[in-house]
Design an enzyme around this catalytic site. Structure first.
Site, PDB file in Angstrom:
ATOM      1  N   GLY A 111       0.835  -1.212   0.000  1.00 22.19           N
ATOM      2  CA  GLY A 111       0.000   0.000   0.000  1.00 22.19           C
ATOM      3  C   GLY A 111       0.865   1.255   0.000  1.00 22.19           C
ATOM      4  CG  HIS A 112       3.234   2.254   3.445  1.00 18.19           C
ATOM      5  ND1 HIS A 112       3.230   1.110   4.202  1.00 18.19           N
ATOM      6  CD2 HIS A 112       2.660   3.213   4.204  1.00 18.19           C
ATOM      7  CE1 HIS A 112       2.680   1.360   5.381  1.00 18.19           C
ATOM      8  NE2 HIS A 112       2.320   2.620   5.410  1.00 18.19           N
ATOM      9  N   GLY A 137      -3.410   7.593   1.526  1.00 19.44           N
ATOM     10  CA  GLY A 137      -4.220   6.433   1.155  1.00 19.44           C
ATOM     11  C   GLY A 137      -5.682   6.612   1.522  1.00 19.44           C
ATOM     12  CG  ASP A 179      -5.357   5.444   7.237  1.00 15.67           C
ATOM     13  OD1 ASP A 179      -5.829   4.650   8.053  1.00 15.67           O
ATOM     14  OD2 ASP A 179      -4.193   5.345   6.800  1.00 15.67           O
ATOM     15  CB  SER A 210      -3.399  -2.416   7.935  1.00 23.06           C
ATOM     16  OG  SER A 210      -3.073  -1.939   9.221  1.00 23.06           O
ATOM     17  CB  SER A 211       1.729  -1.333   9.730  1.00 15.13           C
ATOM     18  OG  SER A 211       2.055  -0.508   8.636  1.00 15.13           O
ATOM     19  NE  ARG A 212      -2.434   0.228  14.911  1.00 12.82           N
ATOM     20  CZ  ARG A 212      -2.363   1.535  14.594  1.00 12.82           C
ATOM     21  NH1 ARG A 212      -2.839   1.962  13.442  1.00 12.82           N
ATOM     22  NH2 ARG A 212      -1.816   2.392  15.431  1.00 12.82           N
TER      23      ARG A 212
HETATM   24  O1  PAF Z   1      -1.258   7.356   8.085  1.00 15.54           O
HETATM   25  C1  PAF Z   1      -0.224   7.382   8.776  1.00 15.54           C
HETATM   26  O2  PAF Z   1       0.652   6.510   8.679  1.00 15.54           O
HETATM   27  C2  PAF Z   1      -0.040   8.506   9.768  1.00 15.54           C
HETATM   28  O3  PAF Z   1      -1.227   8.846  10.383  1.00 15.54           O
HETATM   29  C3  PAF Z   1       0.665   9.742   9.181  1.00 15.54           C
HETATM   30  C4  PAF Z   1      -0.175  10.410   8.086  1.00 15.54           C
HETATM   31  C5  PAF Z   1       2.011   9.338   8.630  1.00 15.54           C
HETATM   32  C6  PAF Z   1       0.885  10.792  10.287  1.00 15.54           C
HETATM   33  O4  PAF Z   1       1.678  10.284  11.321  1.00 15.54           O
END
Ligand code: PAF
Length: 279
Positions: free
Chosen positions: A36-37, A147, A150, A185-187
């Site tokens: 995703g990132h 993204g 969120d 998601s990282s989680r």
């Molecule tokens: O979405 C995130 O990973 C965080 O909320 C962000 C935008 C980097 C702010 O810390």
């Protein structure tokens, strides 16, 4: 790719880029990067000459009983992924550099932040707005890529940029999903193998909502009941499950305008979120 660890050095570098006429694209992250990132970095590259990725696990956006200490961190892997994906700068500051002793100024958005995740995580969006405002002042980007996963964060930050006249364009990037539909998601790392299988219920419940909407259903309660039924078959506990107006984020009972359906579900070690726009 250049790694920069102080706000001063990053600002200096950003000024040099601006002076040489380069457009800066920015992807703020908390690290533990996944596909995703990486998709955000690729999109930033389409819009800008130089791409800055920040990795900063922002203490200010975690509540006292949340997962700040446990939040997964793997700088070496993240650095390699940023390099391979074509980031030009990696901004990796320490909490001490970002929040100097006696830091006493905070930014709060006071409408969109009060519902959904804002209601169940008090202070979260104050931390997000403050850190993103700081990052925008440090990186000075032309474009910032966020993204859609969120969804509320995206809307709150759009409002912050609009209301405080930050000279940056926000690009929203589609949620990247695992093969079974679970939003990356990282989680997701916190899920047990059994929970990982069940976690597909979030995207399934959204699919259910979309199907009902496509079939003409406009009653929010009926759609939410069908979504809840999907989640309730699993061990996940609903933190919230709402259908809100896509602009105001206020609950709606009839879907007449574009609506955002958003949910947060808690498993034993992870609270997962997902959303879809019904229009
Ligand atoms: O979405 C995130 O990973 C965080 O909320 C962000 C935008 C980097 C702010 O810390």
């Amino acid at each position: 790719m250049k790694i920069i660890d102080t706000p001063e050095e990053m600002q200096k570098q950003a000024r040099l880029l601006i002076q040489s006429g380069e457009d800066i694209g920015f992807v703020p992250t908390m690290g533990c990067l996944h596909e995703g990132h990486l998709s955000l970095i690729r999109i930033a590259k389409e819009y800008a000459d130089a791409v800055v990725v920040s990795i900063f696990v922002n203490p200010a956006q975690f509540g006292p009983n949340e997962d700040l200490d446990a939040y997964p961190r793997d700088f070496e892997r993240d650095e390699k992924l940023c390099r391979e994906t074509g980031a030009d700068f990696l901004f990796y500051p320490t909490p001490q550099n970002m929040y100097l002793d006696g830091h006493s100024l905070w930014l709060s958005e006071e409408s969109l932040s009060t519902v959904l995740c804002g209601a169940s995580r008090p202070g979260h969006f104050r931390g997000v707005c403050t850190v993103v405002a700081k990052l925008l002042n440090i990186v000075m980007p032309d474009v910032m890529v966020l993204g859609e996963k969120d969804a509320q964060q995206l809307r709150v930050l759009r409002r912050m940029v609009r209301d405080l006249n930050f000279p940056v364009k926000i690009i929203a990037a589609p949620t990247v999903r695992e093969a079974d539909g679970l939003a990356m998601s990282s989680r997701n790392k916190y899920l047990t193998p059994a929970e990982r299988k069940e976690a597909v219920c979030l995207s399934r419940s959204l699919e259910k909502a979309k199907a009902l909407f496509a079939a003409g259903e406009r009653d929010a309660e009926r759609i939410k009941a069908a979504m809840r039924a999907v989640i309730e078959k699993t061990s996940g506990r609903i933190d919230y499950l709402e259908i809100v107006d896509d602009e105001t984020l206020q609950c709606v009972s009839k879907l007449e305008n574009p609506a955002l359906t958003a949910l947060a579900v808690k498993f034993s070690g992870a609270r997962l979120i997902d959303n879809a726009v019904l229009r």
